[in-house]
Design an enzyme around this catalytic site. Structure first.
Site, short mmCIF file in Angstrom:
data_model
loop_
_atom_site.label_atom_id
_atom_site.label_comp_id
_atom_site.label_asym_id
_atom_site.label_seq_id
_atom_site.Cartn_x
_atom_site.Cartn_y
_atom_site.Cartn_z
N LYS A 107 -4.88 14.85 -10.31
CA LYS A 107 -3.92 14.85 -11.42
C LYS A 107 -3.24 16.22 -11.52
CE LYS A 107 -4.38 10.66 -13.01
NZ LYS A 107 -3.26 9.70 -12.92
N VAL B 21 -25.66 5.11 -24.24
CA VAL B 21 -24.86 6.23 -24.72
C VAL B 21 -25.29 7.46 -23.92
CG1 VAL B 21 -24.37 7.74 -26.70
CG2 VAL B 21 -24.62 5.25 -27.03
N TYR C 154 -10.89 13.50 -8.83
CA TYR C 154 -9.91 12.69 -9.59
C TYR C 154 -9.06 13.62 -10.46
CZ TYR C 154 -8.09 10.20 -13.60
OH TYR C 154 -7.27 9.75 -14.61
N ASP D 113 0.89 -1.17 0.00
CA ASP D 113 0.00 0.00 0.00
C ASP D 113 0.93 1.21 0.00
OD1 ASP D 113 -2.42 1.51 2.32
OD2 ASP D 113 -1.53 2.17 0.42
N ARG E 267 -24.12 12.25 -18.91
CA ARG E 267 -23.46 11.91 -17.64
C ARG E 267 -22.85 13.18 -17.06
NH1 ARG E 267 -18.46 7.68 -17.62
NH2 ARG E 267 -17.49 9.39 -18.79
N ARG F 151 -13.77 12.15 -28.01
CA ARG F 151 -12.55 11.91 -27.23
C ARG F 151 -11.42 11.50 -28.16
NH1 ARG F 151 -15.53 13.72 -24.16
NH2 ARG F 151 -16.05 13.20 -22.00
N LYS G 45 -8.70 5.90 -9.88
CA LYS G 45 -8.87 6.64 -11.14
C LYS G 45 -10.30 6.71 -11.67
CE LYS G 45 -9.17 3.61 -14.43
NZ LYS G 45 -9.13 3.42 -15.83
N SER H 286 -3.08 13.21 -16.96
CA SER H 286 -4.30 12.97 -17.74
C SER H 286 -4.77 14.25 -18.42
CB SER H 286 -5.40 12.46 -16.81
OG SER H 286 -6.66 12.51 -17.44
C1 WQD Z 1 -15.79 8.27 -22.80
C2 WQD Z 1 -17.08 8.70 -23.49
C3 WQD Z 1 -18.91 9.06 -21.99
C4 WQD Z 1 -19.51 4.91 -20.78
C5 WQD Z 1 -12.12 9.20 -18.05
C6 WQD Z 1 -11.14 10.03 -17.26
C7 WQD Z 1 -9.80 9.97 -17.94
C8 WQD Z 1 -9.38 8.54 -17.98
C9 WQD Z 1 -10.39 7.77 -18.85
C10 WQD Z 1 -8.58 7.02 -16.29
C11 WQD Z 1 -17.80 9.79 -22.72
C12 WQD Z 1 -19.21 7.92 -22.96
C13 WQD Z 1 -18.99 6.05 -21.37
C14 WQD Z 1 -20.81 4.47 -21.12
C15 WQD Z 1 -21.03 6.30 -22.62
N1 WQD Z 1 -9.33 8.04 -16.66
N2 WQD Z 1 -19.75 6.72 -22.29
N3 WQD Z 1 -21.53 5.18 -22.04
O1 WQD Z 1 -14.77 10.08 -19.06
O2 WQD Z 1 -13.56 10.50 -21.28
O3 WQD Z 1 -12.28 9.79 -19.30
O4 WQD Z 1 -11.67 7.89 -18.21
O5 WQD Z 1 -7.76 6.44 -16.89
O6 WQD Z 1 -8.88 10.73 -17.21
O7 WQD Z 1 -11.59 11.36 -17.23
O8 WQD Z 1 -13.78 8.17 -20.39
O9 WQD Z 1 -14.61 6.01 -21.20
O10 WQD Z 1 -15.74 7.08 -19.17
O11 WQD Z 1 -16.11 8.04 -21.43
O12 WQD Z 1 -21.71 6.93 -23.48
O13 WQD Z 1 -21.35 3.43 -20.60
O14 WQD Z 1 -17.97 7.58 -23.53
O15 WQD Z 1 -20.07 9.87 -21.81
O16 WQD Z 1 -18.40 10.66 -23.66
P1 WQD Z 1 -13.70 9.73 -20.01
P2 WQD Z 1 -15.07 7.25 -20.49
#
Ligand code: WQD
Length: 336
Positions: free
Chosen positions: A155, A218, A151, A59, A296, A232, A86, A126
């Site tokens: 960072k 989505v 979170y 830890d 979300r 993204r 994370k 990040s």
């Molecule tokens: C991506 C897109 C969601 C799930 C975060 C952190 C980043 C890194 C990666 C750790 C968004 C959409 C998602 C779902 C959906 N963290 N989505 N339905 O939020 O861009 O980044 O995770 O490593 O620092 O900020 O990633 O994959 O959660 O979302 O529509 O069931 O997919 O709304 O647009 P995010 P994500």
């Protein structure tokens, strides 16, 4: 042979980076508390490279345990620091745990690097540090914004700690600002395996496709983007792992130009949620069951990287396409 301590090395990005380190002739030691990963990662790494990394269950947010780790392994030449909580959503429910864990780990690691005269650290940062960008693509010089989650704030704080620490000790640091890591190693022996319900898009897609989940939701299709869904910069985890090894090489070749350097590690391409779904269906031939649901909380609308600085300074550029990312994620899910 240089020895690199990889904290959080049994995790998604950690395992891929340990494989890349070993393939580049580095000796890797993993320290992990296994809170969000599995000890069988060691077997999987060994199956890929033939080399079983040393491992210590630690830890790292506990000062005594972290000190013992650095007393146990005397010949560490550099550190790659992945270990952190994370999940964006979870950090909003448990801010104190996130600050204690993520900052505690970094501070304990840095204190031991100073104590043992270890000079180099590559730190997992990040694109979250940028918040909702005013202009795109994002450069390293794009000002960071007030974080939208604890979170993201951990960072940002980590980068501030690195800034002041490297200016007052002999430690040199490279902070890699990841965009969205997805995909899996071609062997399908290592990949993203979140505990419980996935937060991130890609594991939710593959778990839905394989029947573990009924449907993907989505999160909103009424954003100001071409198809209404968020955009993204998805990057293959193998490309991301390579950036860590190249960063470590940079230190040992004395090429780093400042005590702390930042690099955007993305592909430079923005893809929407629907683009990822279409890529998954195209690359795998599997139809995905999804519905459109509400937005979300805390989602950035669109973000992608300007990767020219990493290309120029590190000589690194992401190689893999979105279809390769989605297909590799599917191959990993099927192998699980
Ligand atoms: C991506 C897109 C969601 C799930 C975060 C952190 C980043 C890194 C990666 C750790 C968004 C959409 C998602 C779902 C959906 N963290 N989505 N339905 O939020 O861009 O980044 O995770 O490593 O620092 O900020 O990633 O994959 O959660 O979302 O529509 O069931 O997919 O709304 O647009 P995010 P994500």
């Amino acid at each position: 042979m240089k020895t690199i301590l990889v904290t959080g090395g049994t995790g998604f990005i950690g395992t891929h980076t340990v494989v890349a380190l070993q393939e580049k002739g580095y000796k890797a030691i993993i320290a992990d508390n296994l809170s969000n990963s599995n000890i069988d990662s060691l077997d999987r790494i060994e199956k890929i490279t033939g080399i079983r990394p040393d491992f210590m269950k630690v830890d790292l947010s506990n000062e005594k345990e972290c000190n013992l780790l650095f007393d146990t392994y005397e010949n560490i030449d550099g550190v790659i620091n992945f270990a952190a909580f994370k999940a964006v959503g979870e950090s909003c429910e448990k801010p104190i745990e996130y600050y204690k864990n993520n900052m505690g780990i970094l501070l304990n690691v840095l204190a031991n690097m100073k104590r043992k005269d270890i000079k180099y650290i590559v730190h997992s940062s990040s694109c979250t540090v940028y918040g909702e960008p005013d202009s795109l693509p994002i450069k390293e010089s794009t000002p960071t914004k007030f974080a939208v989650s604890p979170y993201g704030n951990t960072k940002q704080m980590a980068e501030d700690i690195l800034h002041f620490t490297t200016n007052t000790t002999g430690i040199k640091a490279i902070a890699l600002r990841y965009f969205n890591p997805i995909g899996a190693h071609e062997s399908a022996l290592i990949g993203e395996l979140p505990n419980g319900t996935p937060n991130n898009l890609m594991p939710f897609i593959t778990q839905t496709a394989i029947g573990l989940r009924k449907a993907l939701t989505v999160f909103g299709d009424d954003y100001d983007t071409p198809d209404g869904t968020c955009i993204r910069d998805y990057i293959h985890v193998v490309d991301l792992a390579e950036a860590h090894v190249i960063s470590m090489d940079r230190f040992f070749a004395n090429k780093n130009k400042a005590n702390l350097e930042f690099f955007n590690i993305g592909t430079g391409n923005g893809f929407s949620v629907l683009d990822v779904i279409k890529s998954f269906e195209r690359s795998t031939g599997v139809k995905l069951n999804y519905t459109i649901g509400p937005r979300r909380e805390g989602d950035v609308i669109k973000i992608w990287a300007d990767t020219s600085f990493a290309e120029k300074e590190l000589g690194w550029k992401a190689q893999k396409t979105l279809d390769e990312m989605t297909l590799s994620a599917w191959n990993w899910q099927k192998a699980l």
